[in-house]
Motif scaffolding. Structure first.
Motif, short mmCIF file in Angstrom:
data_model
loop_
_atom_site.label_atom_id
_atom_site.label_comp_id
_atom_site.label_asym_id
_atom_site.label_seq_id
_atom_site.Cartn_x
_atom_site.Cartn_y
_atom_site.Cartn_z
N MET A 26 0.83 -1.19 0.00
CA MET A 26 0.00 0.00 0.00
C MET A 26 0.88 1.26 0.00
SD MET A 26 -3.12 -0.92 0.02
CE MET A 26 -4.00 -2.46 0.25
N ARG A 27 0.54 2.23 -0.84
CA ARG A 27 1.29 3.47 -0.88
C ARG A 27 0.79 4.37 0.23
NH1 ARG A 27 0.78 8.55 -3.28
NH2 ARG A 27 2.76 9.52 -3.86
N THR A 28 1.72 4.89 1.00
CA THR A 28 1.34 5.81 2.07
C THR A 28 1.97 7.16 1.82
OG1 THR A 28 3.23 5.13 3.43
CG2 THR A 28 1.17 3.95 3.76
N ARG A 29 1.40 8.16 2.44
CA ARG A 29 1.92 9.52 2.30
C ARG A 29 2.21 10.08 3.68
NH1 ARG A 29 -2.70 12.62 -0.48
NH2 ARG A 29 -3.93 11.22 0.81
N LEU A 30 3.27 10.89 3.76
CA LEU A 30 3.58 11.55 5.01
C LEU A 30 4.22 12.90 4.70
CD1 LEU A 30 6.63 9.64 6.54
CD2 LEU A 30 5.46 8.84 4.52
N ILE A 31 3.82 13.91 5.45
CA ILE A 31 4.35 15.25 5.27
C ILE A 31 4.52 15.90 6.63
CG2 ILE A 31 3.58 15.76 2.92
CD1 ILE A 31 1.03 16.93 4.02
N ALA A 32 5.48 16.82 6.70
CA ALA A 32 5.77 17.51 7.96
C ALA A 32 5.72 19.01 7.74
CB ALA A 32 7.14 17.11 8.48
N ALA A 33 5.31 19.71 8.77
CA ALA A 33 5.29 21.18 8.71
C ALA A 33 5.74 21.73 10.05
CB ALA A 33 3.88 21.70 8.40
N THR A 34 6.42 22.84 9.99
CA THR A 34 6.75 23.57 11.20
C THR A 34 6.88 25.04 10.82
OG1 THR A 34 8.21 23.63 13.13
CG2 THR A 34 9.27 23.40 10.99
N THR A 35 6.81 25.90 11.80
CA THR A 35 6.90 27.33 11.53
C THR A 35 7.94 27.95 12.43
OG1 THR A 35 5.31 28.04 13.21
CG2 THR A 35 4.41 27.33 11.08
N ALA A 36 8.29 29.19 12.12
CA ALA A 36 9.27 29.90 12.94
C ALA A 36 8.79 30.06 14.36
CB ALA A 36 9.58 31.26 12.32
N ALA A 37 7.47 30.01 14.53
CA ALA A 37 6.88 30.19 15.87
C ALA A 37 6.77 28.88 16.63
CB ALA A 37 5.50 30.81 15.75
N ALA A 38 7.33 27.82 16.08
CA ALA A 38 7.14 26.51 16.69
C ALA A 38 7.76 26.39 18.06
CB ALA A 38 7.70 25.43 15.77
N THR A 39 8.68 27.26 18.36
CA THR A 39 9.35 27.17 19.66
C THR A 39 8.72 28.09 20.70
OG1 THR A 39 10.94 28.85 18.97
CG2 THR A 39 11.52 26.55 18.59
N ALA A 40 7.60 28.69 20.35
CA ALA A 40 6.94 29.61 21.28
C ALA A 40 5.46 29.31 21.35
CB ALA A 40 7.18 31.05 20.85
N LEU A 41 4.85 29.70 22.43
CA LEU A 41 3.40 29.58 22.57
C LEU A 41 2.73 30.37 21.47
CD1 LEU A 41 0.81 28.85 24.12
CD2 LEU A 41 1.18 30.91 25.48
#
Length: 295
Positions: free
Chosen positions: A1-16
């Motif tokens: 089965m072909r699966t997909r995976l993606i990741a995202a993060t932002t510059a604000a990821a280290t702050a509330l």
């Protein structure tokens, strides 16, 4: 089965993150803010078990972070231990223990899983009633707190997701000298020394399945959703979809099954392969069987 995976993060990821949003009605069950009014949703039957996801994900996360510390893989251009020391984590144990489970972020992960099961992307569905931020994942807030870091997997199995997000991307991380890119972003999110709070959810809905990690430097709350659940989740209606609170029925993979639809399809494919092999063997052996029976 072909699966997909993606990741995202932002510059604000280290702050509330306190994200502005319009008509922020909370979704039933998850309590996570929608990005449009509560009458602009699609209801879907769903099954999930955040308790099991926590156990699986935290076990794998601690193992992964320990192994990456031992290998001292590159992270943002420097050895991981150097990057960790900048965050006050000067020992293997301190670095591993810094990653903590967060029930609030798991609610966000569950909400995003219900959305990604239909629309597999780092963007929330929305229609014309949304007037601010709309598709931004940081509009998925719980008690005003968001998760700017996100991993998505197209299979509703936390065990498989953690393996693919982690060890499957070590080579890509090394080749990039630890810099975040599309080939290593999931691993980068999981071993980031700045990340201290993690939420996890694998969900199977009437529209599909997904596994999600939501991350931030701080947590979003301790209110847990315990145990196996078969319930109705709500996601924002997208584009020209007609909103409906009449739940789409979860049939395949439902009824208390512990397997996801993809896993069930795999089992069916295996059974069919075995039956095909048995048929071939019978055709080969049929003359000898008939001779033995005196036909």
């Amino acid at each position: 089965m072909r699966t997909r995976l993606i990741a995202a993060t932002t510059a604000a990821a280290t702050a509330l993150t306190l994200a502005p949003f319009a008509a922020a009605d909370p979704a039933p069950v998850t309590g996570v803010e929608l990005n449009q009014p509560a009458d602009q949703v699609i209801a879907v039957e769903a099954k999930f078990n955040l308790t099991s996801d926590q156990e699986t994900a935290m076990r794998e996360l601690r193992k992964l972070r320990g192994d990456m510390w031992d290998r001292n893989v590159p992270f943002d251009g420097v050895p991981l231990r150097t990057a960790a020391a900048k965050q006050g984590l000067t020992s293997r144990q301190a670095y591993v223990d810094a990653a903590q489970y967060d029930a609030g972020l798991s609610r966000i992960a569950l909400q995003r899983g219900a959305e990604a099961a239909k629309f597999f992307r780092h963007q929330r569905p929305y229609n014309s009633t949304c007037t601010n931020n709309c598709g931004d994942i940081t509009t998925a807030t719980y008690k005003g707190k968001a998760a700017p870091g996100e991993n998505l997997h197209s299979v509703g199995s936390m065990g498989k997701a953690m393996q693919d997000w982690g060890y499957g991307e070590v080579g890509a991380l090394v080749r990039a000298n630890g810099q975040f890119n599309s080939g290593n972003g999931h691993l980068h999110n999981l071993i980031d020394p700045r990340m201290r709070a993690y939420g996890f959810a694998s969900v199977v809905t009437a529209e599909g399945e997904a596994s999600v990690t939501s991350t931030c430097s701080v947590g979003a709350g301790s209110d847990r959703i315990e145990g196996a659940q078969n319930t109705v989740l709500h996601r924002p209606a997208n584009g020209g979809e007609k909103p409906s609170t009449t739940p789409k029925k979860l049939v395949f993979g439902g009824g208390g099954s512990s397997s996801s639809p993809r896993e069930i399809l795999g089992i069916i494919a295996t059974v069919l392969t075995v039956l095909s092999l048995l048929q071939t063997l019978y055709r080969f052996a049929e003359p000898q069987i008939n001779q033995f029976l005196g036909r």
